[in-house]
Design a protein around this motif. Structure first.
Motif, short mmCIF file in Angstrom:
data_model
loop_
_atom_site.label_atom_id
_atom_site.label_comp_id
_atom_site.label_asym_id
_atom_site.label_seq_id
_atom_site.Cartn_x
_atom_site.Cartn_y
_atom_site.Cartn_z
N GLU A 166 1.06 -1.19 0.25
CA GLU A 166 -0.55 -0.01 0.39
C GLU A 166 0.76 1.62 0.00
O GLU A 166 0.18 2.06 -0.74
CB GLU A 166 -0.68 0.35 0.98
CG GLU A 166 -2.26 1.37 1.14
CD GLU A 166 -2.32 1.11 2.53
OE1 GLU A 166 -3.49 2.04 3.01
OE2 GLU A 166 -3.08 0.19 3.09
N ASP A 197 -7.49 -3.25 -9.48
CA ASP A 197 -8.13 -2.94 -7.88
C ASP A 197 -6.81 -1.69 -7.92
O ASP A 197 -5.37 -1.99 -8.65
CB ASP A 197 -6.70 -3.58 -7.05
CG ASP A 197 -6.91 -3.00 -5.41
OD1 ASP A 197 -7.24 -1.81 -5.66
OD2 ASP A 197 -7.16 -3.55 -4.25
N THR A 217 -5.69 0.72 -6.66
CA THR A 217 -5.59 1.21 -5.62
C THR A 217 -3.87 0.43 -5.12
O THR A 217 -2.83 1.50 -5.41
CB THR A 217 -6.05 1.36 -4.10
OG1 THR A 217 -6.88 1.95 -4.42
CG2 THR A 217 -4.93 1.51 -2.95
N PRO A 274 -16.88 1.73 -6.90
CA PRO A 274 -16.02 1.87 -5.92
C PRO A 274 -15.40 3.38 -5.27
O PRO A 274 -15.64 4.54 -5.84
CB PRO A 274 -14.78 1.25 -4.92
CG PRO A 274 -14.72 -0.05 -6.03
CD PRO A 274 -15.63 0.42 -7.40
N GLU A 275 -16.18 3.81 -3.59
CA GLU A 275 -16.38 5.20 -3.75
C GLU A 275 -15.13 5.95 -3.66
O GLU A 275 -14.34 7.46 -4.20
CB GLU A 275 -17.12 5.57 -2.07
CG GLU A 275 -18.39 5.11 -2.14
CD GLU A 275 -19.06 5.25 -0.38
OE1 GLU A 275 -18.32 6.20 -0.15
OE2 GLU A 275 -20.29 5.75 -0.61
N HIS A 276 -14.11 5.29 -3.41
CA HIS A 276 -12.50 6.04 -3.76
C HIS A 276 -12.11 5.95 -5.16
O HIS A 276 -10.71 6.37 -5.20
CB HIS A 276 -11.67 4.98 -3.22
CG HIS A 276 -11.33 3.86 -3.42
ND1 HIS A 276 -11.54 2.19 -3.69
CD2 HIS A 276 -9.96 3.03 -4.23
CE1 HIS A 276 -10.90 1.38 -4.24
NE2 HIS A 276 -10.63 1.83 -4.60
N LEU A 277 -12.88 5.90 -5.68
CA LEU A 277 -12.21 6.11 -7.39
C LEU A 277 -12.40 7.23 -7.69
O LEU A 277 -13.73 7.37 -6.98
CB LEU A 277 -12.76 4.85 -8.42
CG LEU A 277 -11.95 3.80 -7.69
CD1 LEU A 277 -12.24 2.46 -8.83
CD2 LEU A 277 -10.13 3.59 -7.57
N HIS A 300 -8.26 6.31 -10.11
CA HIS A 300 -7.84 6.85 -8.51
C HIS A 300 -7.24 7.88 -8.71
O HIS A 300 -6.66 9.03 -9.65
CB HIS A 300 -6.42 5.84 -8.29
CG HIS A 300 -5.82 6.24 -6.44
ND1 HIS A 300 -5.64 7.22 -5.82
CD2 HIS A 300 -6.23 5.24 -5.64
CE1 HIS A 300 -5.55 6.59 -4.67
NE2 HIS A 300 -6.17 6.19 -4.16
N PRO A 301 -7.53 8.12 -7.35
CA PRO A 301 -7.91 10.45 -7.85
C PRO A 301 -6.34 10.55 -7.38
O PRO A 301 -5.92 12.28 -8.09
CB PRO A 301 -8.96 10.23 -6.24
CG PRO A 301 -8.51 8.96 -5.16
CD PRO A 301 -8.76 8.48 -6.64
N ASP A 302 -5.57 9.94 -6.98
CA ASP A 302 -3.90 10.26 -7.38
C ASP A 302 -3.28 10.40 -8.78
O ASP A 302 -2.44 11.45 -8.59
CB ASP A 302 -3.32 9.28 -6.17
CG ASP A 302 -3.92 9.89 -4.84
OD1 ASP A 302 -4.23 10.17 -4.61
OD2 ASP A 302 -2.41 8.21 -4.01
#
Length: 311
Positions: free
Chosen positions: A74, A133, A135, A153-156, A265-267
């Motif tokens: 991670e 994935d 992340t 998924p909410e994190h995307l 991914h937001p990054d």
């Protein structure tokens, strides 16, 4: 103790339980995975996996390593995403994942056009029904089919671009060889993985008395089987409506199946090459929305009535 590459091989084998599948997920040979695991076990002086008939199973020592290895994974993925997120160059590799029917049946001409417009960007197209994935940077961009009513998924971050519709199709020659209206059992649906002749999707179709025969679990293979006259099939409208060999069957409107989402991914939101790719593909899909959602031109609509049946 070890380095990140060792842990990457270790986690791949934990997740896939098969040396060959783990190797495919990393992009190396199966012999490389086997050798690296043996070297890791030798360096640590402990057996990490039991070799069983079902595949590789972590030993107690292996289980102890998993959580720590995932934390390292991670952290490494986070560093890679943050560094990549500052990249302003329109060059480099983009790993994009999607089902093969989307890549092969819908977007391949657009990938070719993108390559011509951005010659310094290399596409690594990964076709899979599994959700990569993002992340862990298994891919940079995902084109996913998400069931209607569900959300990614909410994190995307991303956007829903179109709604995937399907309809029933067959060749003219096949339809002329059976009697759908008077003897629906004389025809056959091309089945999926169902063991029964009248699964739920058949009962809810325009031809509930036509049995499902054979089983083909890949959309593109079903498409080819339909073109060669095996039977009726539920196919994406973007495949069936463009194929001169196929005719829509029945008068029911196409059925919505999935929403098409473009995600990352937001990054990586500000990475120049990824932003260029997302904008390009979003525009390409939006331009095909009528095709994807089954809105036929009038010429095709009249042809549909030739083989209509009550629904």
């Amino acid at each position: 103790m070890t380095n990140w590459d060792d842990l990457k091989f270790f986690l791949a084998l934990v997740r896939h339980r098969s040396v060959r599948t783990a190797a495919t997920s990393i992009g190396v040979s199966h012999s490389t995975v086997a050798r690296r695991i043996v070297e890791l076990e030798g360096m640590m002086g402990v057996r990490l996996f039991d070799r069983t008939a079902e595949g590789y199973a972590p030993t107690a020592a292996g289980e102890e390593m998993i959580e720590a290895a995932e934390k390292v994974e991670e952290e490494i993925a986070g560093i890679e995403r943050r560094v990549l997120g500052t990249d302003a160059k329109l060059s480099g590799e983009i790993r994009v994942t999607m089902p093969n029917v989307v890549a092969e049946g819908l977007l391949m001409p657009d990938f070719v056009r993108f390559g011509r417009d951005y010659p310094d960007i290399d596409l690594n197209i990964i076709t899979s029904h599994d959700f990569a994935d993002l992340t862990r940077r298994e891919a940079d961009v995902a084109i996913r089919l998400v069931r209607i009513g569900q959300s990614p998924p909410e994190h995307l971050v991303g956007r829903r671009i179109a709604r995937f519709h399907s309809a029933a199709y067959a060749t003219r020659e096949y339809l002329e060889s059976v009697s759908l209206e008077t003897d629906p059992a004389s025809a056959r649906w091309i089945g999926w993985g169902d063991r029964e002749a009248y699964p739920g999707w058949v009962k809810n179709s325009a031809f509930p008395q036509t049995p499902a025969r054979d089983r083909i679990n890949d959309v593109m293979v079903q498409y080819q089987a339909t073109r060669h006259g095996m039977g009726l099939a539920l196919l994406p409208c973007f495949l069936g409506d463009l194929d001169p060999l196929l005719n829509r069957v029945g008068l029911s409107p196409p059925k919505p199946n999935f929403d098409i989402w473009l995600l990352s991914h937001p990054d990586l939101r500000d990475t120049a090459r990824l932003r260029a790719f997302r904008d390009f593909i979003a525009g390409a899909i939006a331009a095909k929305r009528d095709l994807i959602e089954g809105r036929l031109p009038k010429r095709e609509s009249r042809q549909l009535e030739t083989f209509g049946a009550g629904s």
